[in-house]
Every structure is written in C-alpha cells, then in structure tokens.
Design an enzyme around this catalytic site. Structure first.
Site, PDB file in Angstrom:
ATOM      1  CG  ASP B  36      -9.576  77.726 -12.722  1.00 42.30           C
ATOM      2  OD1 ASP B  36      -9.652  78.770 -13.403  1.00 42.30           O
ATOM      3  OD2 ASP B  36     -10.571  77.092 -12.345  1.00 42.30           O
ATOM      4  CG  ASP B 281       2.274 114.721  18.128  1.00 35.06           C
ATOM      5  OD1 ASP B 281       2.379 115.923  17.857  1.00 35.06           O
ATOM      6  OD2 ASP B 281       2.522 113.808  17.315  1.00 35.06           O
ATOM      7  N   GLY B 416      -0.262 117.172  12.594  1.00 35.05           N
ATOM      8  CA  GLY B 416      -0.914 118.274  13.295  1.00 35.05           C
ATOM      9  C   GLY B 416      -0.476 119.667  12.881  1.00 35.05           C
ATOM     10  CG  LEU B 417       3.461 122.681  12.346  1.00 34.64           C
ATOM     11  CD1 LEU B 417       2.997 123.791  13.286  1.00 34.64           C
ATOM     12  CD2 LEU B 417       4.985 122.591  12.339  1.00 34.64           C
TER      13      LEU B 417
END
Lengths: 430, 546
Positions: B36, B281, B416-417
């Site tokens: 443990d 953006d 995005g693009l």
C-alpha cells in the site's frame, strides 16, 4: 538426466555463498505484486487481468499505468463492496456477472486471469474454483486462470512468478520421447527474445521456446525433455511447477552483463551438447560489441559506490554485474526475498564481504544509506525524489523491470541506465 | 462487485494522506498490508514532492495475520512518534486492515502519546478519496481548533479570513491558492490561516482568529467550514472563482463578507479571456457541443464557463462526486440536460458515445474515452496524471485562471481556417477529414461517425441483418448498457444507400456523428427504410429549423 552440472569456470574464492544476511522487519517500501500486470498485459497480447479487490487495488494499477492513455486497457478491477462483505450478495454470482460483462465487451480476449488481492485473500474468496467454473462456462473461447496478487503474500515481481505458475498446470504434456527442448522462462523484451533465439540457433539449438508466450494460445508442451533456463531471478514457484511436470532446471546465473549472459548461454549449450568452438563462434561478435560499450560506461562508474534498496530480486545479479564488469563498490545489496538455490551462482560471484539484506525496515535502511552517502542509490519511486532532494543520486529501480536489459547487446544499455543519472547530475550542475 | 476499468477516486485513506501530506508537523500511521506504500508515489512522482509523505505503514504480511497485528501497529505508531516527533498524529486503517479490525484509535490511546491523536474511521468499502480527505480535515479541525477566547486575537484594522481546501494532490491547488491569495490581499483582506496546505496543528488552533472563511474546494472543506460556522459564527464563501464571471461574483461575495467595496477591486480586474472569447477568431466556437465531467465543483464551474463565456453548447454534464449530486443536477437544469451522477467509467463512456460531443472537458479518465472515440479533450478536474501538475503557473481560479482555461480548452479543437477548408475540399492527402488537427501534429482520427452511430445501431444489429452499417469491432462499449437501450431492439434501423453514405462522408468528422444520428432519427420517425442523399438533406433542413 534431471541434473545438469554447471560447466562455467567461474573463479570465486567463496564469494558471498555463505555470507550472513541481515533480515529486517518493519515498513516495506515496495510495490505489491499487482504491479506485474503492467508489463504482463503487454507481453501476452490477448490476455486480460481482472483483479478482484478493493478500490485501493484499482487505484494502484491506474496510478502506475494510467499515464498512458488507453483506448482499451487489458486490465480492470472487480471492486468488492459492502454488499459482498456482508454476504448480502453471493460473491460467486457477482463475479460471474462481472466476468460476463467484461467478456461481452472484449470478445477478442483468449485468456482471463482472476487476480486475487489482500481483501479477497482475507475474506477467503475462492478464486481458483471461480476460475475453473468460468473456464467451463466459456470453454470454447476463453481460458480462465487465477493467481494471488496480494501484497500480504508477495512483493512486486513475484506477481509474474504467480501468474506464470498459474499457467503451468494447463500446459499440454510433451511426448515422453519428445526431443529435448529449451524453455526460456521469464518475461523478456521482444527484441531480447529475438536476439537469444538467433544465438541459440547459431549454436545449433533449434528447439527453443519462451514462456510466457506472446499469445495465449501459443502453448508450449512440458515434459522430461524440457530444459528450463530462467531469464529472471524471481520465478521460484514457476520453476517448481515446471519441474514438477518433469522439466529440468539448468542452473545458471542470470543473463545480465557479458559474464552473466555468457554463463547463462553456456548452461544451455552444455545441456544440449554444443561444441566449444561453435559456442565461441556464436558469442564472439556480440561479446566484442558488448565489451566496447561497457568500456565507455566504465569511465563513469568505476570506483563509484552503490546502495540497493529492495525492490525486484534483480538486485543481486545487478550488483554482481556492476561490481565485476564496471568496477562499482557495493555498499549494501537489499533484496525483498532471497532464494538461495536460484541465486547460488550469483552469490558465489559477488565480492566477498558484500553487505546483504533481505526484507526491510525502511527507516533504518534510510539511516544506513544516509550514513554511507553512496554515489548512487537504487530505490523505488517513493524514495527516489526525496533522496535526490537530499543530494543523493538515485536510479529508480522499477525501470530495470521495464527496460530490455538482458543479453549482450543490452549490456551497454543496462550500464547506461546507471551512468545516466550521474551524467545528468554533472551536466545540470555545470 | 463493480467492474472498474478506471476509478475516479482512490480509497478514503488516500484522501487522509492528502491532508497529512499537505500539512506540516502531522504524521499519519496507517495500518496497511505490504504494497500500500504505492500511495507515496502519488506524491513523490505525480505531484513531484521533494519529501516523503509523512506516513508510516505497518506493512503487515500474511504470516502476521496469525499473530499479533495489533502489536505490530503499536510498535509502528510508537516508532513513528519517536522518529518524527509530530505535533499531532493521525491513525487509521486501509481497506485490508479494516477487515481485520484492530482498532488503531484505541490501540494508540493506550500508547499515551503526549500529542493529540486523531483516530480516523474511513469506511473503505463505502466511501472514497474526497470523502476521506474531507472527513480527515474535519476531524483535525474539530480536535485542534480552539475557541476564540482561548487564542490571542490579531489586532488589525483589516478584515481577516481563512482559506480552506487546498490539499496535496489537488488539481492546480498550488496555483489557485497563489491566485486567490493575491486577489484577496489586493482587496485588502488579510489571510489568517491557509489549510490544510502548509498548515501546522498550531495554525489550525487559531482558525477562530478570522471573520470568515473562503472555501475553494467544497469537496474537501465544506464539512469543516460548516462546523466553523456553527462553532465560531464564521460565514463562508459559496462562489467558486473559476471563470471571469464567477471570479467577479466571488469578489463581490468576499467584499460583502469583509465589509469592503467590491467595485474598487473589480475596476482593476483584468481578464484577457473575456476579450479573446469576444474576438472574431472565436466566432467558430459558437455552439460547439461540449460534454463536461469531473468533480462537482469543477464540472459545474466549467459548464458555466463553457456556456456563458465560451459560447459552447453544453450537451451533457456529470460528476463522480455523489456527495454533491444536488449541485450538479441544479446546474444541469440550466442547460436542459440530465445530469449524469456516476463513478462507473463505462456508463460515462456510453453517455459520451451517445451524445457525440465535439469536445470533452473531463478528467484523465475521459482522456481514455476521448481517445477511443476520437474526440478532442481537455482536462478540468482530478483525477489527473503527472502532466497536470505542471511547472508553469497554471491556475484554474481567478482572472489568470480564466486565461488558462481559454487556452487549454480551445487548443484541442481544430482551428477555424482548417475547419473551413476541410469543409470545402475533400480528398486532400494531408488535410483530410479523418486527420487530427494539424496544429496537434496530425495523425489519423480513430473515430468518425461510426463510433457514434454504433450507439444507435448496436441494438438493432443483432436483430436486423439488413443494417448496412458495419459496427466496427472495437466500438462495443454500448453493449454494456444493453439493458437501457434494449427498448429500441424491435425497431429496424433505416439503412443507408451508397450515395447517401458517400454524401455523409462530406460532412466534417466532428459533426458527422450528429448528422448521422439526426438523419436516422428523422428516417425512423417517418418510416423511411432506406436513407438516400435526399433524406440526408431533408433531415438537415428539418433540424436546422427546429
């Protein structure tokens, strides 16, 4: 035919064969054997490991393995809850349900290990009966085996021993008249297996098998013709189980470093009657390569002192390699468990007077370590960073189980595992 | 028994370790079997602490079980006290030790140690890590905090507070604390005690020397804060300052408790994230479908940020913190979804596969799921692994936290693009619809629509040989949820003709699953058995209106 004499001329003026060993009890800072699942599940590609235990067990495995992102892990935990403890639900019914759920999700699994844990041992859940019951139920698709992965029984790498030992009884029996076959026992990296296989073939030993296999259905037959060569030092029960089925054990040190590897291969060569010239020819080129790579490592390691905390049972063979081939000074060699018979040759090769310890009282051992202030400490990850912050250089031990280190062509890599922390410390200080 | 591939929380004694390790001069003696001690690694490796956790384990073995494990415990406790001379001790049992019932508390009392000893009762088979941490902190506070008339009060004109909650192994606790401490100090609030992180037992003794408490992590500190409220009349903050809006609300709440004017502090507040999200953006982020999962605090906060500050659509929210299920259910209502309260990894996986989100905000465990389904993913909550204990300053809370959230969540999404161009031109050898975003180094997406459609089709594949969509072999998670979805089994799913199938491929992968699902639903509702290209566009027009 079951006794094979050891032919390697190892000159040891006694070594540590009869050396006293400090046996300690106290807090053990070691892994429990469930950790073995981390490498075993990668070795046997169609096996699944189902731990029957508590949330602690599940947490342990995922803490160790979870840094990898799995699309489909090949291990899981059946977490025991209070209903199981109170006897409100029939543990066997529950287990069957969980296994069926699991196999429905993973139809490609061919071998399922039910792995016991401390809680399942303490409440005496009979997993071996569950395994045979489930095996019968899923007979055509999946074999179900069981072994104990409990920390109250065993330590770290002994999990592999327990796992492999559980596979032995279901291996087929070889024909009484079957030709001699060499069985290399213990998990090795795939690349190391391939190298050994090439060398054995060059010596003319054609019948070589590895255990555990890469796939569960690749079952090796065992019989009086089987010659066992242990690749790992922690396989006491597996060796015993295989011997009980008629196989004979080839005594050898472990294939770490040039000396260990040569003697290990020689042991097989002798058993298979390989001529000296042929043996020499097979090992000449790799020995030369290994010698060159070790000579570079020796520049960093010679004369440096090293202290081993117990972890995997690899400590003694590693200490032997580091002292004899790289000139390191052994301050203390700790091992979780010392199997005198399997370790006999290794002990004989250790420098006389090496301080050996078995078991652990971690605080006292830390006191000894701090007092000696070694150049390098081999220890588990629970201790490594704290010791680094005290100014010591550490090599975390678990990596030695996860890295290809056996054989000639890994001797340099093995040495590098020890040079790297030293080089790093120098470099960052500069 | 519960089949667990991954567990969201450790056992409760790990929670107790998180408190002990966070504090100074506290030692924890844990009755536990060999092995443990793995829990030490959580702190030394994952959090990279330079010290060993202040925990002594008895590490009993099988041979001890026949003998005197109680004596073993007493020896360990006595030795630990002598060696570490703590100012307070915690004693308790792990899951296996709980079964052998040695009563660490009683045994330790017999040792008569000259420091406070707090006995922990942590039921391992019912409770989990956060509960363990909360309970341990509460027991320490209860046992150590002195009433106001027994401590020396600080003479100061400024309002004073305690900060409660930061612990060891907490997701970004280190930097959240820095951020909030600065925020409070800048407001003119003095910090009395931060606990448990870096607090000593002596610090806990003077908790009463504050007017109010700031609770950063309710999972850990709510119980204690409630007790302090009852005992010393200290009010505590309820707002979790994650996100720009929440941070501003937090400032107002603190100002009110401290009797200060919030506007002074707010006028100086700076958040780039708010502007970044408004900048053009970010327009393409609008309505991105996001699934949120984590501890209750982070899940609720993240969903709010996602919806209100990022413009995402929250399609699902859930937590593994059963203790805070109510809060998450309340939050789910805001988004018109049903909260998923579960610690069953497989259930969460099935839900994500069914909802087919474009982004998953979750834990380390959701990273496994997201990999399997090929969905972008960011981590917002524990459990986390070593990479989420970063070297750099990376709070989640406060204004800098909001900046970190913006960067972290947007990063896994395709930019995005690239998203536009992939929608226009197909079959490019490098930028194709099944490729991972190029700013992440490319590679192939496992996913695609099939993953999501498997949910819709699996129930029928067994009954309908005519289903033309092959369910890939690796996607069989939903099979585990058969019970829930079996009701559909009798419905034959509409098959796709080759042309429609091809047309579907023209839809970018991150919305393809949804398009497939919508089309199939549309077809089933109208009794259409064969989906053609026409059906696809009819469905598109139908759903874009509604």
């Amino acid at each position: 035919m079951s006794v094979v004499s050891f032919p390697v001329p190892v000159t040891t003026a006694g070594g540590c064969s009869d050396a006293p060993v400090l046996r300690e009890r106290g807090q053990h800072e070691v892994f429990c054997v469930l950790t073995g699942i981390i490498w075993l599940h990668r070795k046997i590609q169609d096996a699944f490991f189902l731990v029957v235990g508590s949330r602690t067990c599940a947490h342990l495995i995922q803490s160790a393995a979870g840094v990898m992102i799995f699309a489909e892990p090949r291990f899981a935990t059946a977490i025991i809850d209070e209903r199981d403890l109170a006897g409100l639900s029939d543990a066997n019914t529950e287990l069957d349900r969980v296994v069926n759920q699991l196999l429905a999700r993973r139809p490609e699994i061919k071998l399922l290990f039910l792995v016991g844990s401390c809680p399942s041992e303490v409440i005496k859940l009979d997993l071996s009966r569950a395994a045979s019951r489930l095996s019968a139920q899923h007979a055509s698709n999946v074999r179900v085996l069981n072994y104990s992965g409990s920390g109250i029984e065993t330590t770290f790498t002994q999990g592999e021993d327990a796992c492999l030992a559980s596979m032995v009884p279901v291996l087929p029996t070889a024909d009484v008249n079957a030709a001699q076959e060499l069985l290399v026992v213990g998990t090795l990296a795939d690349v190391v297996e391939d190298q050994f296989l090439r060398i054995f073939h060059q010596m003319g030993i054609e019948r070589v098998r590895f255990f555990p296999p890469r796939r569960a259905d690749d079952q090796v037959a065992i019989g009086p013709g089987t010659r066992l060569l242990l690749a790992q030092p922690f396989l006491a029960d597996t060796a015993k189980a295989l011997q009980a089925r008629g196989a004979s054990l080839l005594p050898a040190p472990f294939p770490l470093g040039i000396e260990g590897t040569t003697a290990w291969l020689q042991s097989a060569a002798t058993a298979f009657g390989v001529a000296k010239e042929r043996f020499d020819a097979a090992v000449a080129a790799p020995t030369a390569r290994a010698t060159a790579s070790l000579s570079r490592a020796k520049l960093h390691l010679e004369g440096k002192s090293i202290f081993f905390f117990p972890d995997s049972q690899l400590e003694i063979p590693l200490a032997r390699f580091l002292s004899r081939e790289l000139g390191m000074k052994l301050l203390e060699v700790g091992t979780p468990y010392l199997h005198r018979q399997h370790m006999a040759m290794e002990l004989a090769m250790l420098p006389e007077g090496t301080f050996l310890s078995e078991g652990q009282h971690v605080e006292k051992q830390l006191d000894r370590c701090r007092a000696l202030h070694p150049d390098m400490v081999v220890c588990g990850l629970g201790l490594a960073n704290p010791l680094e912050s005290e100014g010591m250089t550490t090599k975390w031990a678990i990596e030695l189980v996860f890295t290809p280190i056996q054989g000639f062509d890994q001797a340099g890599d093995l040495a590098e595992l020890f040079t790297r922390p030293l080089v790093r410390r120098m470099r960052l200080a500069a | 028994m519960q089949l667990t591939l991954w567990t969201y929380e450790g056992p409760p004694h790990v929670g107790a370790m998180r408190i002990a390790t966070a504090m100074e001069d506290v030692h924890y003696v844990l009755h536990a079997p060999q092995g443990d001690t793995y829990a030490d690694l959580l702190f030394t490796m994952i959090e990279r602490l330079q010290k060993r956790p202040p925990v002594t384990y008895t590490t009993f073995q099988a041979r001890d079980l026949g003998g005197d494990t109680a004596e073993l415990f007493k020896t360990a406790a006595r030795e630990a006290f002598e060696r570490f001379s703590p100012k307070a001790m915690l004693v308790g049992a792990s899951c296996t030790a709980e079964l052998i019932q040695d009563d660490p508390g009683g045994l330790c009392k017999a040792l008569n140690l000259p420091v406070p000893v707090v006995a922990l009762e942590l039921p391992s088979y019912q409770r989990k890590e956060n509960w363990g941490a909360s309970e341990t902190f509460y027991q320490l506070v209860r046992n150590l905090a002195l009433p106001a008339d027994q401590i020396e009060k600080t003479q100061s004109s400024k309002p004073r507070c305690n900060i409660l909650g930061p612990a060891a192994l907490g997701f970004r606790h280190r930097d959240d604390l820095t951020e909030i401490r600065k925020l409070l100090t800048d407001m003119g609030v003095e910090i009395n005690v931060v606990a448990p992180l870096s607090a000593t037992p002596a610090d806990l003794a003077r908790l009463a020397d504050a007017q109010f408490n700031v609770v950063l992590y309710p999972e850990i500190a709510n119980l204690s804060a409630q007790w302090l409220q009852r005992q010393f009349g200290q009010a505590f903050t309820k707002t979790i300052p994650i996100g720009t809006t929440a941070t501003r609300n937090f400032v107002r709440e603190v100002a009110q408790l401290a009797g200060l004017d919030p506007e002074v502090a707010l006028s100086k507040a700076e958040s780039r994230a708010a502007w970044y999200a408004r900048s053009v953006d970010s327009t393409y982020l609008t309505n991105k479908r996001v699934f949120v999962f984590g501890d209750a605090t982070h899940a609720v906060a993240a969903a709010k940020v996602a919806a209100e500050e990022m413009g995402f659509t929250v399609v699902g929210i859930g937590t593994y913190s059963r203790e805070f299920a109510r809060e998450v259910r309340e939050a789910a209502k805001l988004y018109g979804v049903e909260a998923l309260i579960s610690d069953d990894y497989l259930e969460i996986e099935a839900r994500i596969a069914e909802l087919n989100p474009e982004l998953v905000l979750g834990t380390q465990m959701e990273r496994h799921i997201a990999k399997r389904l090929g969905v972008p993913c960011a981590v917002i909550s524990a459990p986390v692994h070593v990479q989420d204990f970063p070297a750099r300053y990376s709070p989640q809370m406060g204004f800098e936290g909001a900046n970190v959230l913006f960067d972290t969540w947007v990063h896994p999404l395709m930019m995005g693009l690239e998203e536009h161009l992939i929608g226009m031109f197909r079959g490019d050898s490098e930028f194709h619809e099944d490729a991972a975003p190029s700013h992440l180094g490319g590679g192939v997406h496992v996913q695609t629509a099939q993953a999501a459609s498997a949910v819709a089709t699996f129930a029928s594949t067994s009954t309908s040989a005519s289903a033309s969509t092959p369910v890939p072999e690796q996607i069989n998670a939903p099979a585990l949820n058969q019970g829930a979805s079996q009701t559909n089994a009798s419905i034959l799913i509409a098959a796709w003709d080759a042309g429609a199938e091809k047309e579907l491929k023209k839809i970018p992968f991150f919305v393809r699953g949804k398009a497939r699902r919508n089309t199939e639903k549309y077809a089933i509702e109208r009794g259409v058995t064969l989906i053609t290209t026409e059906t696809l566009y009819e469905s598109k027009a139908y759903y874009s209106q509604s």
